[in-house]
Write a protein that holds these residues in place. Structure first.
Motif, PDB file in Angstrom:
ATOM      1  N   SER A 157      -7.573  -3.826   7.688  1.00  0.00           N
ATOM      2  CA  SER A 157      -7.399  -2.713   6.574  1.00  0.00           C
ATOM      3  C   SER A 157      -6.145  -1.836   6.642  1.00  0.00           C
ATOM      4  O   SER A 157      -5.345  -1.962   7.659  1.00  0.00           O
ATOM      5  CB  SER A 157      -8.678  -1.803   7.079  1.00  0.00           C
ATOM      6  N   ALA A 158      -5.848  -1.239   5.655  1.00  0.00           N
ATOM      7  CA  ALA A 158      -4.662  -0.270   5.549  1.00  0.00           C
ATOM      8  C   ALA A 158      -4.845   0.861   4.816  1.00  0.00           C
ATOM      9  O   ALA A 158      -5.761   1.103   3.804  1.00  0.00           O
ATOM     10  CB  ALA A 158      -3.566  -1.261   4.920  1.00  0.00           C
ATOM     11  N   VAL A 159      -4.289   2.003   5.154  1.00  0.00           N
ATOM     12  CA  VAL A 159      -4.419   3.149   4.616  1.00  0.00           C
ATOM     13  C   VAL A 159      -3.113   3.845   4.549  1.00  0.00           C
ATOM     14  O   VAL A 159      -2.343   3.871   5.309  1.00  0.00           O
ATOM     15  CB  VAL A 159      -5.439   4.323   5.511  1.00  0.00           C
ATOM     16  N   ALA A 160      -2.760   4.169   3.224  1.00  0.00           N
ATOM     17  CA  ALA A 160      -1.584   5.079   2.879  1.00  0.00           C
ATOM     18  C   ALA A 160      -1.789   6.239   2.287  1.00  0.00           C
ATOM     19  O   ALA A 160      -2.175   6.149   1.194  1.00  0.00           O
ATOM     20  CB  ALA A 160      -0.733   3.935   1.978  1.00  0.00           C
ATOM     21  N   LEU A 161      -1.444   7.414   3.108  1.00  0.00           N
ATOM     22  CA  LEU A 161      -1.650   8.724   2.530  1.00  0.00           C
ATOM     23  C   LEU A 161      -0.356   9.312   2.170  1.00  0.00           C
ATOM     24  O   LEU A 161       0.470   9.630   2.913  1.00  0.00           O
ATOM     25  CB  LEU A 161      -2.425   9.719   3.408  1.00  0.00           C
ATOM     26  N   PRO A 162      -0.311   9.642   0.680  1.00  0.00           N
ATOM     27  CA  PRO A 162       1.050  10.287   0.354  1.00  0.00           C
ATOM     28  C   PRO A 162       1.236  11.827   1.033  1.00  0.00           C
ATOM     29  O   PRO A 162       0.191  12.574   0.942  1.00  0.00           O
ATOM     30  CB  PRO A 162       0.961  10.197  -1.143  1.00  0.00           C
ATOM     31  N   VAL A 163       2.485  12.217   1.129  1.00  0.00           N
ATOM     32  CA  VAL A 163       2.753  13.272   1.646  1.00  0.00           C
ATOM     33  C   VAL A 163       3.810  14.306   0.602  1.00  0.00           C
ATOM     34  O   VAL A 163       4.737  13.599   0.304  1.00  0.00           O
ATOM     35  CB  VAL A 163       3.301  13.520   3.199  1.00  0.00           C
ATOM     36  N   PHE A 164       3.329  15.396   0.146  1.00  0.00           N
ATOM     37  CA  PHE A 164       3.893  15.960  -0.809  1.00  0.00           C
ATOM     38  C   PHE A 164       4.887  17.028  -0.489  1.00  0.00           C
ATOM     39  O   PHE A 164       4.370  17.835   0.421  1.00  0.00           O
ATOM     40  CB  PHE A 164       3.190  16.642  -1.961  1.00  0.00           C
TER      41      PHE A 164
ATOM     42  N   ARG B 168     -13.870   0.219  12.097  1.00  0.00           N
ATOM     43  CA  ARG B 168     -13.946   0.391  10.592  1.00  0.00           C
ATOM     44  C   ARG B 168     -13.495   2.081  10.582  1.00  0.00           C
ATOM     45  O   ARG B 168     -14.178   2.481  11.064  1.00  0.00           O
ATOM     46  CB  ARG B 168     -15.027   0.016  10.126  1.00  0.00           C
ATOM     47  N   LEU B 169     -12.564   1.962   9.686  1.00  0.00           N
ATOM     48  CA  LEU B 169     -12.165   3.502   9.376  1.00  0.00           C
ATOM     49  C   LEU B 169     -13.355   3.925   8.542  1.00  0.00           C
ATOM     50  O   LEU B 169     -13.693   3.573   7.376  1.00  0.00           O
ATOM     51  CB  LEU B 169     -10.762   3.446   8.806  1.00  0.00           C
ATOM     52  N   ARG B 170     -13.850   5.202   8.699  1.00  0.00           N
ATOM     53  CA  ARG B 170     -14.873   5.755   7.962  1.00  0.00           C
ATOM     54  C   ARG B 170     -14.310   6.533   6.902  1.00  0.00           C
ATOM     55  O   ARG B 170     -13.181   7.022   7.118  1.00  0.00           O
ATOM     56  CB  ARG B 170     -16.010   6.605   8.892  1.00  0.00           C
ATOM     57  N   THR B 171     -14.949   7.314   5.956  1.00  0.00           N
ATOM     58  CA  THR B 171     -14.745   7.952   4.934  1.00  0.00           C
ATOM     59  C   THR B 171     -14.144   9.337   5.737  1.00  0.00           C
ATOM     60  O   THR B 171     -13.050   9.973   5.371  1.00  0.00           O
ATOM     61  CB  THR B 171     -15.690   8.535   3.960  1.00  0.00           C
ATOM     62  N   GLN B 172     -14.966   9.791   6.495  1.00  0.00           N
ATOM     63  CA  GLN B 172     -14.508  11.092   7.306  1.00  0.00           C
ATOM     64  C   GLN B 172     -13.164  10.880   8.356  1.00  0.00           C
ATOM     65  O   GLN B 172     -12.484  11.961   8.326  1.00  0.00           O
ATOM     66  CB  GLN B 172     -15.578  11.585   8.218  1.00  0.00           C
ATOM     67  N   ASP B 173     -12.978   9.733   8.816  1.00  0.00           N
ATOM     68  CA  ASP B 173     -11.858   9.581   9.506  1.00  0.00           C
ATOM     69  C   ASP B 173     -10.514   9.499   8.527  1.00  0.00           C
ATOM     70  O   ASP B 173      -9.753  10.279   8.954  1.00  0.00           O
ATOM     71  CB  ASP B 173     -11.656   7.883  10.023  1.00  0.00           C
ATOM     72  N   VAL B 174     -10.655   8.877   7.391  1.00  0.00           N
ATOM     73  CA  VAL B 174      -9.605   9.166   6.592  1.00  0.00           C
ATOM     74  C   VAL B 174      -9.183  10.513   5.821  1.00  0.00           C
ATOM     75  O   VAL B 174      -8.231  11.041   5.777  1.00  0.00           O
ATOM     76  CB  VAL B 174      -9.769   8.085   5.109  1.00  0.00           C
ATOM     77  N   ALA B 175     -10.342  11.441   5.839  1.00  0.00           N
ATOM     78  CA  ALA B 175     -10.101  12.593   5.403  1.00  0.00           C
ATOM     79  C   ALA B 175      -9.402  13.502   6.465  1.00  0.00           C
ATOM     80  O   ALA B 175      -8.562  14.192   6.114  1.00  0.00           O
ATOM     81  CB  ALA B 175     -11.597  13.254   5.122  1.00  0.00           C
ATOM     82  N   PHE B 176      -9.802  12.908   7.784  1.00  0.00           N
ATOM     83  CA  PHE B 176      -9.321  13.696   8.922  1.00  0.00           C
ATOM     84  C   PHE B 176      -7.760  13.313   8.963  1.00  0.00           C
ATOM     85  O   PHE B 176      -6.669  14.240   8.953  1.00  0.00           O
ATOM     86  CB  PHE B 176      -9.863  13.242  10.343  1.00  0.00           C
ATOM     87  N   ALA B 177      -7.325  12.091   8.782  1.00  0.00           N
ATOM     88  CA  ALA B 177      -5.958  11.729   8.561  1.00  0.00           C
ATOM     89  C   ALA B 177      -5.270  12.328   7.656  1.00  0.00           C
ATOM     90  O   ALA B 177      -4.066  12.745   7.773  1.00  0.00           O
ATOM     91  CB  ALA B 177      -5.962  10.341   8.556  1.00  0.00           C
TER      92      ALA B 177
ATOM     93  N   ARG C  42      -1.421   9.140  -5.269  1.00  0.00           N
ATOM     94  CA  ARG C  42      -2.933   9.119  -4.660  1.00  0.00           C
ATOM     95  C   ARG C  42      -2.950   8.317  -3.441  1.00  0.00           C
ATOM     96  O   ARG C  42      -2.436   7.473  -3.011  1.00  0.00           O
ATOM     97  CB  ARG C  42      -3.885   8.572  -5.584  1.00  0.00           C
ATOM     98  N   PRO C  43      -4.269   8.744  -2.578  1.00  0.00           N
ATOM     99  CA  PRO C  43      -4.446   7.931  -1.113  1.00  0.00           C
ATOM    100  C   PRO C  43      -4.716   6.470  -1.507  1.00  0.00           C
ATOM    101  O   PRO C  43      -5.541   6.309  -2.452  1.00  0.00           O
ATOM    102  CB  PRO C  43      -5.571   8.516  -0.526  1.00  0.00           C
ATOM    103  N   VAL C  44      -4.316   5.483  -0.951  1.00  0.00           N
ATOM    104  CA  VAL C  44      -4.594   4.292  -1.002  1.00  0.00           C
ATOM    105  C   VAL C  44      -5.425   3.677   0.221  1.00  0.00           C
ATOM    106  O   VAL C  44      -4.919   3.782   1.291  1.00  0.00           O
ATOM    107  CB  VAL C  44      -3.474   3.229  -1.167  1.00  0.00           C
ATOM    108  N   ILE C  45      -6.482   3.084   0.005  1.00  0.00           N
ATOM    109  CA  ILE C  45      -7.473   2.796   1.073  1.00  0.00           C
ATOM    110  C   ILE C  45      -7.755   1.271   0.932  1.00  0.00           C
ATOM    111  O   ILE C  45      -8.606   0.959  -0.357  1.00  0.00           O
ATOM    112  CB  ILE C  45      -8.979   3.741   1.193  1.00  0.00           C
TER     113      ILE C  45
ATOM    114  N   GLU D 234       0.968  -1.103   0.016  1.00  0.00           N
ATOM    115  CA  GLU D 234      -0.023  -0.240   0.089  1.00  0.00           C
ATOM    116  C   GLU D 234       0.838   1.115   0.023  1.00  0.00           C
ATOM    117  O   GLU D 234       0.683   2.350  -0.526  1.00  0.00           O
ATOM    118  CB  GLU D 234      -0.862  -0.076   1.242  1.00  0.00           C
ATOM    119  N   ILE D 235       1.894   1.281   0.689  1.00  0.00           N
ATOM    120  CA  ILE D 235       2.818   2.673   0.509  1.00  0.00           C
ATOM    121  C   ILE D 235       3.388   2.605  -0.694  1.00  0.00           C
ATOM    122  O   ILE D 235       3.638   3.674  -1.163  1.00  0.00           O
ATOM    123  CB  ILE D 235       4.042   2.144   1.774  1.00  0.00           C
ATOM    124  N   GLN D 236       3.936   1.480  -1.432  1.00  0.00           N
ATOM    125  CA  GLN D 236       4.524   1.529  -2.801  1.00  0.00           C
ATOM    126  C   GLN D 236       3.353   2.132  -3.788  1.00  0.00           C
ATOM    127  O   GLN D 236       3.939   2.767  -4.340  1.00  0.00           O
ATOM    128  CB  GLN D 236       4.878   0.065  -3.107  1.00  0.00           C
TER     129      GLN D 236
END
Length: 539
Positions: A311-318, A337-346, A280-283, A271-273
């Protein structure tokens, strides 16, 4: 052998609600896949191939999901045909003569709204309404009371007891449906507002804490800790990497704060790769069936590794337009379970981390320019003695003019001469270089570190007293214990002695006096202080 016929699957619903990689997974599985945002209107066209199966992806907040209504009260007091009317209206309806006793069962679906049917002459009307309206098990679900054979007084009693709404029978079903829709909409709006308020308050708290942590590693640690706590995560970390890298550098870990500089093989984290490659974010909601994890799952099976990651979430930082790292979240089975708003917050937090990285890059660029200008020591990357002299004079004048404080710390590397004699000059230089790099990572943005002599470093720490200087030295010693020096061998680290002088100081009238005081303190630390840290003015 007859040719195998591809079976057809229609993916229906908004793409945003669809699991990442679903279409690719199905195509690889041999299915013929088509997509549509909504059910196609009108009759099918002649010869049109109909799907063998339909997969609907929908957001949990979509109003078209069946909402649950609990009908409570004696059936005799309930309007005829009420259950049938609600079921035809798309609701999932359950019935109970009275409020269910005891705690709810694990996994039990709670009602979104409660309808109480009760006779106006029932002496417990107010108590029953109050009990329903305050029941913790219903999480504040609105209560509508239908009063049989009653008038305005009974309706008023129900509302005063905590009902969201109340009507007398006979009930007009169209009006009841409108009131149900309004109450449910108000509940959704209230939940959304509470979530937004909670998110705002949490962001404010996090950024307030971050503002007090001036070093990059402290900021990263604060971010992963607060996000991990907010969502009850099993794993949350920040990984520095870039496109094309096969390794990443873990600089902060929520569940293990001691990890500050850990190298990891990125092939273990697809997911990091993917996040770095696509920018782009990977969920990934389930790593056990997502195609991105197909290769790593084979390795898990071959090595008989039990993996409880869910589950796994990888959010790229630019940083300056290029991917420089990943904000990395994982949950295990049983985690919320991670919700859409949780991922947006992260993701908001991840972008805050990007600003930290940009500041670090700017500081690194300044150091590079200083090296080019001859004001930085090439061996250690720290400032030169000339640079220290100029900075100390500036800090002295600023503190004297505005009644500020600062500390000057001189650190001596114990027995460096022994290292040079036993292992050679180059080994001693490498130890000094590693120490210089560690100090530059450890200092805050306004701090200053310079090479003071052959085996000494000097630090200027604004807004710091003598005890703050002592804490810095002790923290640096702890870092040394966790650091591996290849030239010295396992478990062997150089010792440190230190001298500290804090300004203002009664015997410091000129910048030169600071050097006199700190060198005397260093000598005191080497000779007599139990912790080998001497402080000017202490006996």
């Amino acid at each position: 052998m007859p040719e195998q016929i591809q079976q057809r699957i229609l993916l229906l619903g908004a793409a945003a609600a669809r699991p990442d990689g679903l279409e690719r997974f199905l195509v690889r599985g041999g299915f013929q896949v088509t997509e549509a945002d909504h059910l196609p209107a009108g009759p099918e066209r002649p010869g049109q191939a109909l799907p063998d199966l339909v997969v609907l992806s929908i957001d949990a907040k979509d109003a078209r999901i069946q909402q649950r209504i609990l009908l409570v009260g004696a059936a005799a007091a309930r309007p005829d045909g009420l259950e049938r009317f609600l079921v035809r209206g798309g609701f999932q309806v359950t019935e109970a003569d009275h409020l269910p006793a005891g705690p709810e069962r694990p996994g039990q679906a709670l009602p979104d709204l409660v309808v109480l049917s009760i006779d106006a002459k029932d002496a417990r009307l107010g108590d029953q309404v109050r009990e329903l309206a305050t029941a913790a098990r219903f999480s504040g679900a609105p209560v509508i009371v239908l009063v049989a054979d009653g008038g305005a007084e009974a309706v008023a009693d129900a509302l005063q007891a905590g009902a969201q709404d109340a009507m007398t029978t006979p009930v007009h079903f169209g009006e009841l449906r409108a009131r149900i829709d309004a109450d449910l909409r108000q509940r959704r709006d209230l939940h959304d507002a509470r979530d937004a308020l909670r998110t705002r308050d949490l962001l404010f708290d996090i950024f307030q804490e971050v503002s007090a942590a001036l070093r990059a590693d402290e900021i990263f640690q604060t971010l992963v800790r607060r996000v991990g706590q907010a969502f009850g995560l099993t794993h949350c970390s920040f990984v520095l990497t870039a496109p094309g890298d096969d390794k990443g550098r873990v600089v902060a870990v929520y569940e293990n704060p001691a990890i500050r500089d850990l190298r990891v093989e990125l092939e273990r984290y697809p997911e990091i790769q993917e996040a770095i490659r696509t920018e782009r974010p990977v969920i990934i909601h389930d790593v056990h069936d997502h195609p991105l994890f197909e290769t790593i799952r084979k390795r898990w099976r071959q090595q008989e590794i039990e993996v409880n990651v869910q589950s796994a979430v990888a959010l790229p930082v630019f940083v300056q337009g290029r991917a420089a790292g990943v904000f990395f979240l994982r949950t295990v089975q049983g985690d919320p379970r991670l919700r859409t708003q949780d991922v947006a917050f992260a993701n908001t937090i991840a972008q805050a981390a990007a600003r930290v990285l940009e500041n670090e890059e700017r500081r690194a660029a300044i150091y590079r320019r200083q090296i080019s200008a001859g004001v930085t020591d090439v061996l250690t990357g720290c400032a030169s003695l000339d640079g220290l002299d100029r900075r100390l004079r500036d800090e002295f004048e600023r503190a004297r003019r505005y009644s500020l404080r600062f500390a000057l710390v001189v650190i001596d590397v114990d027995r460096l001469r022994d290292i040079n004699e036993r292992l050679g000059q180059q080994a001693g230089d490498r130890v000094l270089g590693e120490l210089g790099a560690m100090m530059q990572r450890e200092i805050r943005a306004p701090d200053f570190v310079a090479r003071y002599g052959g085996d000494e470093f000097a630090l200027i720490l604004p807004e710091t007293d003598a005890q703050g200087g002592r804490q810095f030295v002790e923290r640096l010693r702890q870092l040394l214990l966790r650091h591996s020096f290849p030239d010295l061998g396992p478990g062997k680290v150089p010792g440190l002695s230190a001298g500290i002088v804090a300004f203002p100081h009664p015997e410091v009238l000129r910048p030169e006096d600071l050097f006199t005081q700190v060198e005397a303190a260093l000598d005191q630390g080497k000779k007599s202080a139990p912790d080998r840290i001497g402080i000017a003015g202490e006996i």
